[in-house]
Design an enzyme around this catalytic site. Structure first.
Site, PDB file in Angstrom:
ATOM      1  N   ASP A 245       0.818  -1.217   0.000  1.00 10.72           N
ATOM      2  CA  ASP A 245       0.000   0.000   0.000  1.00 10.72           C
ATOM      3  C   ASP A 245       0.855   1.271   0.000  1.00 10.72           C
ATOM      4  O   ASP A 245       1.882   1.342   0.678  1.00 10.72           O
ATOM      5  CB  ASP A 245      -0.907   0.021   1.230  1.00 10.72           C
ATOM      6  CG  ASP A 245      -1.907  -1.125   1.239  1.00 10.72           C
ATOM      7  OD1 ASP A 245      -1.598  -2.188   0.682  1.00 10.72           O
ATOM      8  OD2 ASP A 245      -2.991  -0.953   1.817  1.00 10.72           O
TER       9      ASP A 245
ATOM     10  N   HIS B 202      -1.108   4.660  -0.326  1.00 11.67           N
ATOM     11  CA  HIS B 202      -2.102   5.523   0.336  1.00 11.67           C
ATOM     12  C   HIS B 202      -1.748   7.015   0.321  1.00 11.67           C
ATOM     13  O   HIS B 202      -1.751   7.682   1.351  1.00 11.67           O
ATOM     14  CB  HIS B 202      -2.336   5.055   1.764  1.00 11.67           C
ATOM     15  CG  HIS B 202      -3.265   3.895   1.869  1.00 11.67           C
ATOM     16  ND1 HIS B 202      -4.562   3.935   1.387  1.00 11.67           N
ATOM     17  CD2 HIS B 202      -3.094   2.647   2.383  1.00 11.67           C
ATOM     18  CE1 HIS B 202      -5.147   2.767   1.607  1.00 11.67           C
ATOM     19  NE2 HIS B 202      -4.280   1.966   2.199  1.00 11.67           N
TER      20      HIS B 202
ATOM     21  N   ASP C  38      -3.946   0.087  -3.705  1.00 11.80           N
ATOM     22  CA  ASP C  38      -4.149   1.120  -2.681  1.00 11.80           C
ATOM     23  C   ASP C  38      -3.142   2.262  -2.834  1.00 11.80           C
ATOM     24  O   ASP C  38      -2.322   2.532  -1.953  1.00 11.80           O
ATOM     25  CB  ASP C  38      -4.085   0.523  -1.273  1.00 11.80           C
ATOM     26  CG  ASP C  38      -5.420  -0.055  -0.833  1.00 11.80           C
ATOM     27  OD1 ASP C  38      -6.310  -0.205  -1.694  1.00 11.80           O
ATOM     28  OD2 ASP C  38      -5.582  -0.364   0.361  1.00 11.80           O
TER      29      ASP C  38
ATOM     30  N   ASN D 285      -8.421  -2.412  -2.957  1.00 11.28           N
ATOM     31  CA  ASN D 285      -9.823  -2.172  -2.600  1.00 11.28           C
ATOM     32  C   ASN D 285     -10.174  -0.682  -2.567  1.00 11.28           C
ATOM     33  O   ASN D 285     -11.339  -0.311  -2.689  1.00 11.28           O
ATOM     34  CB  ASN D 285     -10.152  -2.817  -1.251  1.00 11.28           C
ATOM     35  CG  ASN D 285      -9.399  -2.185  -0.098  1.00 11.28           C
ATOM     36  OD1 ASN D 285      -8.175  -2.063  -0.141  1.00 11.28           O
ATOM     37  ND2 ASN D 285     -10.105  -1.794   0.951  1.00 11.28           N
ATOM     38  N   HIS D 286      -9.169   0.197  -2.432  1.00  7.93           N
ATOM     39  CA  HIS D 286      -9.447   1.637  -2.431  1.00  7.93           C
ATOM     40  C   HIS D 286      -9.537   2.215  -3.838  1.00  7.93           C
ATOM     41  O   HIS D 286      -9.924   3.380  -3.983  1.00  7.93           O
ATOM     42  CB  HIS D 286      -8.377   2.386  -1.638  1.00  7.93           C
ATOM     43  CG  HIS D 286      -8.633   2.405  -0.174  1.00  7.93           C
ATOM     44  ND1 HIS D 286      -9.260   3.449   0.470  1.00  7.93           N
ATOM     45  CD2 HIS D 286      -8.373   1.491   0.788  1.00  7.93           C
ATOM     46  CE1 HIS D 286      -9.360   3.191   1.760  1.00  7.93           C
ATOM     47  NE2 HIS D 286      -8.830   2.008   1.980  1.00  7.93           N
TER      48      HIS D 286
ATOM     49  N   HIS E  55      -4.015  -8.040  -3.914  1.00  6.54           N
ATOM     50  CA  HIS E  55      -4.114  -7.039  -2.847  1.00  6.54           C
ATOM     51  C   HIS E  55      -4.661  -7.633  -1.555  1.00  6.54           C
ATOM     52  O   HIS E  55      -4.094  -7.418  -0.481  1.00  6.54           O
ATOM     53  CB  HIS E  55      -5.003  -5.873  -3.284  1.00  6.54           C
ATOM     54  CG  HIS E  55      -5.110  -4.815  -2.228  1.00  6.54           C
ATOM     55  ND1 HIS E  55      -4.087  -3.947  -1.946  1.00  6.54           N
ATOM     56  CD2 HIS E  55      -6.098  -4.515  -1.339  1.00  6.54           C
ATOM     57  CE1 HIS E  55      -4.438  -3.145  -0.957  1.00  6.54           C
ATOM     58  NE2 HIS E  55      -5.652  -3.470  -0.570  1.00  6.54           N
TER      59      HIS E  55
ATOM     60  N   HIS F  14      -2.726  -4.843   1.862  1.00 10.21           N
ATOM     61  CA  HIS F  14      -4.041  -4.632   2.474  1.00 10.21           C
ATOM     62  C   HIS F  14      -4.049  -4.375   3.977  1.00 10.21           C
ATOM     63  O   HIS F  14      -4.999  -3.805   4.486  1.00 10.21           O
ATOM     64  CB  HIS F  14      -4.925  -5.845   2.149  1.00 10.21           C
ATOM     65  CG  HIS F  14      -6.391  -5.632   2.352  1.00 10.21           C
ATOM     66  ND1 HIS F  14      -7.028  -4.442   2.061  1.00 10.21           N
ATOM     67  CD2 HIS F  14      -7.363  -6.468   2.812  1.00 10.21           C
ATOM     68  CE1 HIS F  14      -8.315  -4.568   2.319  1.00 10.21           C
ATOM     69  NE2 HIS F  14      -8.537  -5.777   2.777  1.00 10.21           N
TER      70      HIS F  14
END
EC number: 3.1.3.16
Length: 604
Positions: free
Chosen positions: A144, A146, A172, A204-205, A253, A359
């Site tokens: 990730d 982010h 992500d 998932n984001h 992910h 994740h």
């Protein structure tokens, strides 16, 4: 008019007339001022305004700074330059990734047309890739990101130049951090430049649902516009879902699914859509290992047990996931949590060596799980590449370098980055609740110049006092100095006799007071945005061990405490309608607090 309104009007009328008849109070004696503060005050005094050098200013600590230069000159200045197409794009239409990297490092912006062009080019490229891509070794695998752009630059310093190093990112890229757009566009530009050795998977984001709930949509509306945001969401729908690394490792992910029986199942999916709330596509992006994955629950588990395991079993007349392998994921609110048995069964069925996923935030940046019984190799590996996640977790980041059948984990720490206020607010929006509250405090202080005794109904009728030299009690004192009636000017007398003005003044002050109480509540809510950062001190409060569970929670590591408080944000967010209802309840709660505050004051 209600009795309370009449009473308040009478009190304000009485206060105004008493103020009119008060003598000017003697100035209170001042306390000695610190010599250093006196020096500063003298340096900034307006008495010498004519001879003062306005290019110099003396701070409270005595330092003299220039008013026409940046005080923090060690921090690079933000660039206001929007590049031309010739600066940004190569003759073949591909973006210049080095220029883009440095431009974003100085917090530079692109034009909306340039941003849309890069996203559109990347979307076209992703759409040509299969759901399950094959990536060869050597390769560097990353978790990730982010929206932590400055940490992403550090990642490439640790992992190697993208021009000569193969990379696989597990999703992500956006949300939570303040530089999601910069991360996304820079990664897209690298993909466009190095398509043969640079791969991006979907997390998932990377969907409209989560980005609308978290920070990415707000960031896009603040920096660009809704059209660019929609194009980014379209690009998310085109990202591949998983990768087969070196023919031995499934890279994804989230995790595996009870519906995943072979790798072909992944390629059979229709991925060009929003992430569903259940099913194989959801599980690939949302699933987690169970908390007890490494616990010795399967010490007697044999290879035959693994081979004979069933992912789906009959349950109430229909097929359902086996509880030995998959359980509902209560932390996420969707998908499943898979067990060690489930992972081993999947690896046995597919002939793979291990599962590599992201994740989940990890204190060390990575976590290797229980070894398989057949090969003695970790059945599962989690990577997380966002150091000091949310500026709160105090975790390390990690990437995996795989070459010549050797895994090498490289860790790195956070890089300082520019600060943004929550929700990309400007300083005026951020400070409005504070200013509103302070302004009303000033108005209340003006009204409170008279004591309660002076405003009681049994105080001598004010009309009888005006025009006499009768002594009036001063606020906070038992006696008052006489005030001649002639001190009131005709202008003031006319104002005092204007009943409508007094009522209007009263109503305005009460209205502002009510708004201020709402500001006070909103200020408290605004402060809660920084709640997690309060846990960064790392100091165990006195008496923590004697305060039971609460005290012990405070004694946990910074990472564990931050993760615990942020756990609610790991769940699948509510739908748009549910979110509207939550917002409605929130503002109803704010006004309820205001009314409770009013009722509490009325009862005093």
């Amino acid at each position: 008019m209600s009795s309370d309104a009449i009473r308040n009007t009478e009190q304000i009328n009485a206060a105004i007339k008493i103020i009119e008849n008060k003598t000017e109070r003697p100035q209170s004696s001042t306390t000695p001022i610190d010599s250093k503060a006196s020096t500063v005050a003298a340096a900034n005094s307006t008495a010498t305004e004519t001879s003062r050098d306005l290019t110099q200013y003396t701070l409270d600590d005595g330092r003299v700074v220039s008013t026409n230069r940046r005080i923090m000159n060690k921090v690079p200045a933000i660039t206001s330059h929007v590049p031309t197409d010739e600066e940004l794009f190569q003759p073949n239409g591909i973006p210049r990734h080095e220029f883009l990297r440095d431009h974003f490092k100085r917090e530079g912006k692109l034009s909306a047309a340039q941003a849309a062009r890069i996203v559109t080019l990347a979307t076209e490229l992703f759409s040509k890739e299969p759901n399950l891509i094959s990536v060869p070794a050597p390769i560097t695998v990353c978790g990730d990101i982010h929206g932590q752009y400055f940490d992403l630059l550090k990642l490439f310093e640790v992992g190697g130049d993208p021009a000569t190093t193969s990379y696989l990112f597990l999703g992500d890229y956006v949300d939570r951090g303040s530089f999601s757009f910069e991360c996304l566009i820079y990664l897209y530009s690298l993909k466009l430049n190095f398509n043969d050795h640079f791969w991006l998977l979907r997390g998932n984001h990377e969907c409209k649902h989560l980005t609308s709930y978290f920070t990415f949509k707000n960031e896009m509306l603040h920096k660009y516009n809704l059209d660019i945001y929609e194009k980014c969401c379209e690009s998310f729908n085109n990202l591949p879902l998983a990768a087969l690394m070196n023919g031995q490792y499934l890279c994804v992910h989230g995790g595996i699914s009870p519906e995943l029986n072979s790798l072909q199942d992944i390629n059979n999916l229709n991925r060009f859509r929003e992430i569903p709330s259940h099913g194989l596509m959801c599980d690939l992006l949302w699933a987690d290992p169970i908390e007890e994955y490494d616990e010795v629950l399967d010490k007697d588990l044999t290879e035959e047990d693994i081979v004979n395991s069933k992912t789906m079993v009959p349950h109430h007349g229909k097929m359902a996931p086996s509880r030995d392998m998959f359980v509902p994921n209560s932390v996420r609110g969707c998908s499943y949590a898979f067990t060690y048995r489930a992972a081993c069964h999947f690896l046995q069925e597919t002939g793979l060596l291990s599962i590599i996923r992201a994740h989940e935030a990890q204190d060390a940046g990575y976590r290797m799980y229980k070894n398989t019984k057949t090969l003695g190799f970790p059945s599962l590996l989690t990577l997380f590449s966002a150091p000091n996640y949310l500026d709160t977790y105090n975790n390390k980041a990690a990437i995996l370098k795989y070459e010549n059948n050797v895994m090498n984990i490289r860790q790195f720490n956070m890089t300082p980055h520019p600060y943004w206020l929550p929700d990309f607010m400007d300083v005026f929006t951020w400070s409005l609740p504070f200013v509103g509250e302070k302004v009303t405090e000033m108005l209340v202080a003006i009204l409170n110049i008279c004591t309660e005794d002076e405003l009681e109904n049994d105080t001598p009728v004010i009309e009888e006092l005006v025009g006499t030299d009768k002594k009036l009690p001063q606020a906070g004192k038992s006696e008052a100095t006489p005030q001649p009636a002639t001190s009131a000017s005709p202008k003031h007398a006319s104002i005092l006799d204007d009943e409508h003005r007094r009522k209007a003044l009263r109503n305005k002050i009460l209205a502002v007071a009510k708004v201020s109480r709402m500001y006070s509540v909103l200020r408290e809510e605004t402060n809660k945005v920084q709640f997690l950062k309060d846990h960064n001190s790392g100091v165990l409060p006195r008496g923590a061990l004697s305060n039971g569970v609460k005290g012990l929670d405070e004694a946990l590591s910074t990472f564990e405490r931050a993760r615990k408080h942020d756990l609610i944000n790991e769940k699948l967010p509510p739908s748009l309608d549910e979110l509207k209802n939550e917002n409605k309840k929130y503002y109803e709660k704010v006004w309820q607090k205001v009314h409770e505050h009013d009722a509490k004051n009325d009862s005093k």
